[in-house]
Design a protein around this motif. Structure first.
Motif, PDB file in Angstrom:
ATOM      1  N   THR A 131     134.391 -10.586 -57.036  1.00 60.37           N
ATOM      2  CA  THR A 131     134.778  -9.182 -57.121  1.00 60.37           C
ATOM      3  C   THR A 131     136.283  -9.084 -56.892  1.00 60.37           C
ATOM      4  O   THR A 131     136.894  -9.953 -56.264  1.00 60.37           O
TER       5      THR A 131
ATOM      6  N   SER B 139     137.872  -1.377 -59.562  1.00 62.40           N
ATOM      7  CA  SER B 139     137.141  -2.563 -59.124  1.00 62.40           C
ATOM      8  C   SER B 139     136.549  -3.306 -60.315  1.00 62.40           C
ATOM      9  O   SER B 139     136.185  -2.711 -61.330  1.00 62.40           O
TER      10      SER B 139
ATOM     11  N   GLN C  94     130.247   0.613 -61.303  1.00 61.69           N
ATOM     12  CA  GLN C  94     129.951  -0.683 -61.906  1.00 61.69           C
ATOM     13  C   GLN C  94     129.373  -0.545 -63.320  1.00 61.69           C
ATOM     14  O   GLN C  94     128.275  -0.997 -63.630  1.00 61.69           O
TER      15      GLN C  94
ATOM     16  N   LYS D  82     131.400  -5.934 -64.704  1.00 61.66           N
ATOM     17  CA  LYS D  82     131.231  -4.524 -64.379  1.00 61.66           C
ATOM     18  C   LYS D  82     132.566  -3.983 -63.881  1.00 61.66           C
ATOM     19  O   LYS D  82     133.297  -4.656 -63.163  1.00 61.66           O
TER      20      LYS D  82
ATOM     21  N   ARG E  80     139.768  -5.972 -56.859  1.00 62.32           N
ATOM     22  CA  ARG E  80     140.293  -4.625 -57.043  1.00 62.32           C
ATOM     23  C   ARG E  80     141.763  -4.686 -57.421  1.00 62.32           C
ATOM     24  O   ARG E  80     142.543  -5.383 -56.772  1.00 62.32           O
TER      25      ARG E  80
ATOM     26  N   ALA F  64     133.686  -6.576 -61.100  1.00 61.76           N
ATOM     27  CA  ALA F  64     132.646  -7.448 -60.558  1.00 61.76           C
ATOM     28  C   ALA F  64     132.165  -8.378 -61.652  1.00 61.76           C
ATOM     29  O   ALA F  64     132.018  -7.978 -62.815  1.00 61.76           O
TER      30      ALA F  64
END
Length: 283
Positions: free
Chosen positions: A183, A230, A209, A204, A185, A232
């Motif tokens: 993950t 973000s 997501q 995502k 950001r 993922a």
């Protein structure tokens, strides 16, 4: 208590199709089209091209910056200001047309090239700036690394990795390599308008997501304050490029390769180009 940073969402996901180009050997995919420039400001268009030698000839620009990112192959470039060079896969050419130049980008080594080209609008105060070019080579790219994440910074910043690329219109351009379990950001300055182009794999994006996959373009919601977006990992490693920039909010008059603020300015650009031809903008 620290203020909570705003989280961007995905406002929409586009899945552009590949289309015929200027010749049977040329394919193109319009990733950002020029039909809603208020929504895409400061970005004018983004094209994905697959092409061999001979598809494009020398051509002029005025009033914009072009950003060429090589996905596969390599490209030789030159312009009428005496600049030339080569950029390879994973590298970029940041070209400021400003008051004008004539240039071309040609696949190197007799092999077809696969690339992205983004047109970035210039504010009125910079439309007649001197032309310049910036080659952004892989060996000099600032890189941010976290567990399962590599972020290559072409413009703007990511964490402590800051690009030396100069912009007349502020732009963040980062390439994100994300493993399935990772993950990440990415911070965005206040007011920036942004989108993500997924080149490979899947993942995502955003606080909710939203799933994305190769070939798709995810537009982010707007935010007037500092924010982040973000990422993922999905089932496969994802390779994506985030483009974000501060909207200019000025009138746009575009005709062919020239983008100015008024019709008179466009007419003047064409009159000058017809008068001086390949010397356009060189003085």
């Amino acid at each position: 208590m620290l203020a909570q940073i705003n989280q961007r969402e995905v406002s929409r996901v586009d899945t552009p199709s590949i289309q015929p180009g200027l010749s049977p050997a040329h394919k193109v995919r319009p990733l950002v089209e020029s039909n809603d420039q208020i929504a895409t400001d400061p970005f004018l268009l983004l094209m994905e091209d697959w092409f061999p030698i001979g598809v494009f000839d020398r051509h002029p620009h005025r009033g914009i910056e072009t950003v060429t990112y090589i996905i596969e192959g390599a490209v030789d470039h030159y312009d009428n200001h005496g600049n030339s060079g080569q950029i390879a896969a994973g590298e970029a050419l940041w070209l400021t047309a400003g008051r004008g130049l004539v240039h071309n980008e040609v696949p190197a080594n007799d092999k077809p090239a696969h690339l992205l080209q983004l047109w970035v609008n210039l504010p009125a105060k910079s439309k007649m700036a001197p032309a310049r070019f910036q080659e952004i080579h892989a060996s000099t790219l600032p890189v941010r690394r976290e567990d399962g994440v590599e972020v290559r910074v072409f413009s703007g910043s990511s964490g402590s990795a800051v690009s030396p690329t100069s912009n007349h219109a502020p732009v963040t351009m980062v390439e994100i390599l994300l493993q399935p379990s990772a993950t990440f950001r990415q911070e965005l300055p206040a007011g920036y308008n942004g989108f993500v182009v997924v080149l490979e794999g899947d993942g995502k994006i955003g606080a909710s997501q939203t799933p994305v996959a190769a070939g798709q373009v995810a537009w982010l919601t707007r935010c007037a304050e500092e924010s982040n977006v973000s990422f993922a990992g999905g089932d496969r490693p994802m390779r994506a490029i985030l483009f974000a920039g501060l909207p200019i909010g000025e009138p746009i008059v575009a005709r062919g390769p020239f983008v100015m603020n008024t019709v008179d300015e466009i007419d003047a650009a064409y009159a000058e180009y017809r008068r001086v031809g390949q010397g356009f903008g060189a003085l």
